[in-house]
Design an enzyme around this catalytic site. Structure first.
Site, PDB file in Angstrom:
ATOM      1  N   ARG A  69      -2.458 -37.910 -13.443  1.00 53.03           N
ATOM      2  CA  ARG A  69      -3.311 -38.564 -14.431  1.00 53.03           C
ATOM      3  C   ARG A  69      -4.010 -37.540 -15.317  1.00 53.03           C
ATOM      4  NH1 ARG A  69      -8.716 -39.658 -14.788  1.00 53.03           N
ATOM      5  NH2 ARG A  69      -9.190 -39.018 -12.659  1.00 53.03           N
ATOM      6  N   GLU A 114     -14.159 -31.460 -15.923  1.00 52.43           N
ATOM      7  CA  GLU A 114     -13.207 -30.759 -16.762  1.00 52.43           C
ATOM      8  C   GLU A 114     -13.822 -30.420 -18.121  1.00 52.43           C
ATOM      9  OE1 GLU A 114      -9.410 -32.560 -16.355  1.00 52.43           O
ATOM     10  OE2 GLU A 114      -8.837 -32.046 -18.399  1.00 52.43           O
ATOM     11  N   PHE A 127      -9.990 -32.532 -24.030  1.00 53.80           N
ATOM     12  CA  PHE A 127      -9.806 -32.589 -22.597  1.00 53.80           C
ATOM     13  C   PHE A 127      -8.387 -32.165 -22.271  1.00 53.80           C
ATOM     14  CE2 PHE A 127     -11.552 -34.747 -18.690  1.00 53.80           C
ATOM     15  CZ  PHE A 127     -12.846 -34.280 -18.839  1.00 53.80           C
ATOM     16  N   ARG A 183      -4.162 -31.301 -14.997  1.00 51.28           N
ATOM     17  CA  ARG A 183      -4.877 -30.945 -13.777  1.00 51.28           C
ATOM     18  C   ARG A 183      -3.991 -30.387 -12.661  1.00 51.28           C
ATOM     19  NH1 ARG A 183      -9.071 -36.070 -13.570  1.00 51.28           N
ATOM     20  NH2 ARG A 183     -10.493 -35.181 -15.091  1.00 51.28           N
ATOM     21  N   GLN A 217      -3.974 -36.647  -6.930  1.00 51.37           N
ATOM     22  CA  GLN A 217      -4.461 -35.595  -7.815  1.00 51.37           C
ATOM     23  C   GLN A 217      -5.541 -34.774  -7.130  1.00 51.37           C
ATOM     24  OE1 GLN A 217      -6.869 -36.337 -11.609  1.00 51.37           O
ATOM     25  NE2 GLN A 217      -4.921 -35.581 -12.364  1.00 51.37           N
ATOM     26  N   HIS A 226      -8.152 -32.412  -8.054  1.00 53.62           N
ATOM     27  CA  HIS A 226      -8.849 -31.921  -9.232  1.00 53.62           C
ATOM     28  C   HIS A 226      -9.023 -30.423  -9.057  1.00 53.62           C
ATOM     29  CE1 HIS A 226     -11.851 -31.309 -12.312  1.00 53.62           C
ATOM     30  NE2 HIS A 226     -11.681 -32.547 -12.729  1.00 53.62           N
ATOM     31  N   HIS A 274      -9.073 -35.867  -5.557  1.00 50.77           N
ATOM     32  CA  HIS A 274      -9.869 -36.538  -6.573  1.00 50.77           C
ATOM     33  C   HIS A 274      -9.399 -37.946  -6.875  1.00 50.77           C
ATOM     34  CE1 HIS A 274     -12.378 -36.955 -10.028  1.00 50.77           C
ATOM     35  NE2 HIS A 274     -11.384 -36.983 -10.885  1.00 50.77           N
ATOM     36  N   LEU A 329     -17.287 -32.744  -7.625  1.00 54.56           N
ATOM     37  CA  LEU A 329     -16.584 -32.427  -8.849  1.00 54.56           C
ATOM     38  C   LEU A 329     -17.372 -31.566  -9.835  1.00 54.56           C
ATOM     39  CD1 LEU A 329     -13.816 -33.398  -9.530  1.00 54.56           C
ATOM     40  CD2 LEU A 329     -14.843 -35.019 -11.093  1.00 54.56           C
TER      41      LEU A 329
END
Lengths: 626, 253
Positions: free
Chosen positions: A423, A265, A120, A321, A246, A248, A387, A262
């Site tokens: 994050r 990721e 990730f 991100r 954040q 995304h 997000h 969403l």
């Protein structure tokens, strides 16, 4: 109307991962616990988490350990994280995942039969425990079933399943009650009937999640209205670093009905590449200096990484991100976006249809059913969506106790500090579990040493009067319209790229809506009335937006989830500053507060040359606090 | 705005109610839930509807659209003709609270009746080893988003309130099957109790539940039928029957 009243040791507000984990901890310690949630039990936004839960179990690459995870988390947050939260999280995450397995969770497996872990963004090794791309659902269902198991145990032992652990679904909390300066309970209304409900409890855990509905394009459900952030502010607690949101990088941009939803990721983790309308794989242009030695600067090396991770640098699609979101934003602004204002994300060229459906089942499903796009054959169109909020209630890391209010605790997205300015994907699910448990433990300790603190009639009546107010007005403002206005303001003026002038305008406009919102009236009666519900949610969103805009205008640098067009660089002096929001009953006030310095043993986990990119020379010379 | 939609929305409560005609603007690419939200924001501020994720992942916006149990967030308006009136009603198997919101507490009561997962004594966190093929059978059932469309459509309870007491419904048959196939669960006799306590025998395999499942879980083929077959084996095979009697004393109840 007779008031529905309850007495508990602990009231948990929110039934997502953090709230349920806190409740389990407090119940296991022998306390009586109420879980209060706005939706039905099991519907919390945690279900939306797709990619996985980051924990350095080392099942796939045994070089992984808590120190590597800690370093990745701090880098991802651009060293604005509260080091102690990041440390606790990295150390305790594996135990929290293994514990879920003991409660029935079925993660995907490695060949040896261990819990599988996937790559990730921002994580050095494959680290995310997952179940296809529906990991959040697995987490929430496992916790929900754990609650049921505890209730069944109470049923066997006491004859009453809900004697010591009860879920109050579809209840909105409008106020944290305080008496003698300490928490005395929570007050709210049942959404179904509109009838009021009182919980008396010496300890309250806030686990209400995020604030996404403050923004126009968001991956958050209707529940993400910043209730806990606002409840905490109004109760006298602080919020920390609310400027950091954040976006995304990959939300759906088309069709309209799904704008913002969403795209996990994991699509990039599994090999998805980003291209612009010219067909260029543009991420190679956007690798920041601080990440140059970890990310491949050419497609050949990036492609090799999927097969050999020890000898190649990672593809830039897997940058944290904030970097990817800004890159997409820049491409679209430069006119190289898709027809619907996004970029292309394509996984079809690298993986077979069968593998895509196996590894990314809900993405395939989501695009096929909602957009008519078959991602095994064609590219997805994606763009940034609001997000996650990194900012949140300022807490003591070890106990999750809210700073400034005795008896109040906060965990999960509503708490601040853990993720710094940005994050990493996968850190949220384990954050919920690690700090949900710690909030439960903190509440247990507190209740054992403090005991009951009943609410006075005057306090209760004051809380009740606020709920009645919008019904007493006629012909006032419409909550739906005000909400839309607020979303336009935050989207246009407090969004992914900010300037001082726009933030100033936003602060004025938010204040104006706030003034008008005092005049909201509601049509219909109290029974399951969404207009009435929105009136309260909106009040929370307004406080959150004010706190975000006021924190953002002060921070004259760009870092993680806060980008200032007028101050584009990251500034080491600003890294030492947290912005603390408090509420005086009229408006949100912001003060700067010094960020706790890394202790020497954590400082020494990093290469000093890396720290030089983030810290001032004085900080480097000190070598961390002792 | 691409088109004008004609809707009939059921409005009322547990005592009284009726369909109300509404005309509303709609954009290309919108789903029924978008339209309901527009009606709410512009014409019926107090129209009650449940929803959360708007992405088919939470199972909150279950309702009946032209008589079919569906998630409103996963129902494209383009599926309906230009002249067609879309009729939106609450789930029929559960009591109405208000408008499109029903009392689904039946399902939570049934969840409470299914014995929880039981781990082998002495198993420690981090120790379990399971193969992917062995977890996949239960994983299929754990995809369930608890929208309760299967419960709503099941004819055993749809028009037979009296059966609710002794019938857990498809959602909880897959829960039992999930635990029964869970590599770590040691509680015995899950199939037998499905038959004797949770009303598996009521099901006559019409597959209505499978048809409405938004997660495409093969409820009937992969959960209900295998459980029924094995229950039948155990019931009628005299050797197995004897074995089950002899083993009974050691069983965890």
């Amino acid at each position: 109307m007779t008031l529905e009243k309850y007495k508990y040791d602990v009231v948990v507000i929110g039934a997502g991962g953090a709230g349920l984990r806190a409740a389990v901890e407090a119940r296991d310690a022998g306390l009586s616990v109420a879980i209060v949630c706005k939706s039905l039990f099991g519907k919390a936004h945690t279900v939306m988490a797709e990619g996985g839960a980051a924990a350095s179990m080392g099942n796939v690459n045994d070089n992984d350990n808590w120190m590597v995870h800690f370093r990745d988390t701090m880098r991802g947050g651009k060293f604005l994280n509260h080091y102690r939260m990041a440390e606790l999280h990295a150390k305790e995450a594996p135990d929290r995942i293994w514990e879920l397995e003991m409660w029935g969770a079925l993660f995907d497996r490695t060949k040896e039969g261990k819990i599988s872990q996937r790559n990730f963004g921002g994580h050095e090794y494959p680290r995310l425990a997952h179940v296809g791309d529906r990991t959040g659902l697995e987490l929430i269902r496992t916790m929900q079933q754990r609650i049921v198991a505890l209730q069944q145990k109470d049923q066997r032992e006491t004859g009453d399943a809900e004697k010591n652990l009860k879920v109050f679904a579809e209840v909105t909390i409008t106020e944290i009650l305080k008496e003698n300066g300490k928490v005395a309970g929570a007050y709210g209304y049942r959404r179904e009937s509109g009838e009021e409900i009182l919980f008396e409890a010496p300890a309250v855990v806030i686990a209400t999640g995020g604030v996404g509905k403050t923004f126009k394009i968001t991956s958050n459900s209707w529940e993400g209205t910043g209730d806990g952030h606002a409840l905490a502010l109004k109760a006298g607690a602080n919020l920390v670093d609310m400027e950091f949101l954040q976006f995304h990088p990959t939300g759906m941009v088309w069709p309209l009905s799904v704008k913002g939803i969403l795209v996990t990721e994991s699509v990039r983790g599994e090999g998805g590449i980003l291209t612009n309308s010219l067909g260029e794989r543009f991420m190679f242009k956007y690798i920041p200096d601080v990440f140059k030695d970890k990310y491949a600067d050419n497609p050949e090396e990036a492609d090799r990484w999927y097969l050999d991770q020890d000898n190649n640098r990672r593809p830039p699609e897997l940058l944290p991100r904030d970097e990817v979101a800004r890159a997409i934003n820049s491409e679209v602004k430069a006119g190289r976006g898709t027809e619907h204002g996004g970029v292309f994300l394509d996984v079809s060229k690298r993986l077979s249809a069968e593998v895509i459906k196996k590894r990314l089942p809900s993405m395939w499903h989501q695009f096929y059913e909602l957009a008519g796009v078959d991602i095994t054959k064609e590219a997805m169109e994606v763009g940034p969506t609001c997000h996650y909020v990194m900012g949140g209630v300022e807490v003591e890391p070890d106990t999750a106790a809210a700073v400034g209010v005795d008896g109040l605790f906060a965990a999960g997205e509503v708490a601040g500090g853990m993720h710094g300015s940005n994050r990493l994907g996968g850190n949220s699910l384990t954050d919920l579990l690690v700090f949900g448990r710690r909030a439960g433990m903190g509440a247990v300790e507190y209740v054992k040493s403090h005991g009951a603190n009943p609410a006075s009639d005057a306090t209760i009546q004051k809380a009740s009067a606020k709920i009645e107010a919008p019904f007493a007005r006629t012909g006032g403002e419409n909550a739906y319209s005000l909400h839309q206005e607020l979303q336009e303001i935050t989207h246009n003026l407090v969004g992914i790229i900010r300037t001082g002038a726009e933030l100033k305008e936003a602060i004025e406009k938010i204040a104006d809506i706030r003034k008008r919102s005092a005049n909201i009236s509601v049509t219909g009666d109290r029974k399951f009335n969404p207009g009435f519900h929105l009136a309260f949610d909106l009040d929370n969103m307004l406080l959150v937006a004010e706190s975000t805009a006021k924190s953002a205008i002060l921070r004259e640098e760009s870092r993680g989830g806060h980008t200032r067009d007028d101050f584009p660089g990251m500034n080491s002096t600003w890294r030492q500053v947290n912005h603390i929001s408090s509420f005086d009953g009229e408006k949100v006030n912001i003060k700067a507060q010094e960020l706790p310095a890394l202790p020497k043993e954590l400082f020494d986990l990093f290469d000093v040359h890396e720290l030089e990119k983030y810290m001032t020379s004085e900080e480097i010379a000190k070598g961390g606090s002792k | 705005m691409a088109r004008t939609l004609k809707l009939r929305i059921w409005r009322g409560d547990d005592k009284t109610g009726a369909l109300q005609d509404v005309t509303v603007e709609a954009n290309h690419g919108e789903v029924v839930l978008d339209i309901i939200h527009r009606v709410q924001a512009t014409q019926m501020g107090d129209l009650a509807v449940r929803w959360n994720c708007k992405a088919g992942k939470c199972g909150s916006c279950s309702m009946e659209i032209n008589g079919k149990p569906r998630l409103a967030c996963m129902t494209q308006i383009s599926a309906y003709g230009e002249e067609e009136t879309i009729t939106i009603t609450p789930l029929r198997a559960f009591p109405v609270i208000k408008d499109l919101v029903t009392d689904v507490s039946y399902n939570y009561k049934k969840a409470m009746e299914i014995p929880a997962m039981e781990m082998p004594a002495g198993m420690k966190p981090g120790e379990p080893r399971m193969q992917q093929v062995d977890v996949e059978r239960s994983q299929e059932f754990r995809k369930c988003i608890e929208c309760f469309l299967c419960q709503n459509t099941c004819h055993v309870i749809r028009d037979h309130e009296e059966n609710k007491k002794s019938f857990a419904g498809p959602r909880f048959f897959i829960r039992i099957a999930e635990l029964d196939m869970h590599p770590l669960d040691i509680l015995r006799n899950r199939k037998k109790t499905a038959q004797e306590e949770h009303g598996l025998g009521f099901c006559n395999i019409t597959k209505c539940c499978t048809e409405v499942c938004p997660e495409h879980i093969k409820i009937t083929d992969n959960a209900i039928i295998p459980m029924k077959e094995r229950v039948a084996d155990e019931k009628y095979d005299p050797v197995r029957w004897l074995g089950s009697k002899i083993r009974r004393r050691e069983e965890v109840l």
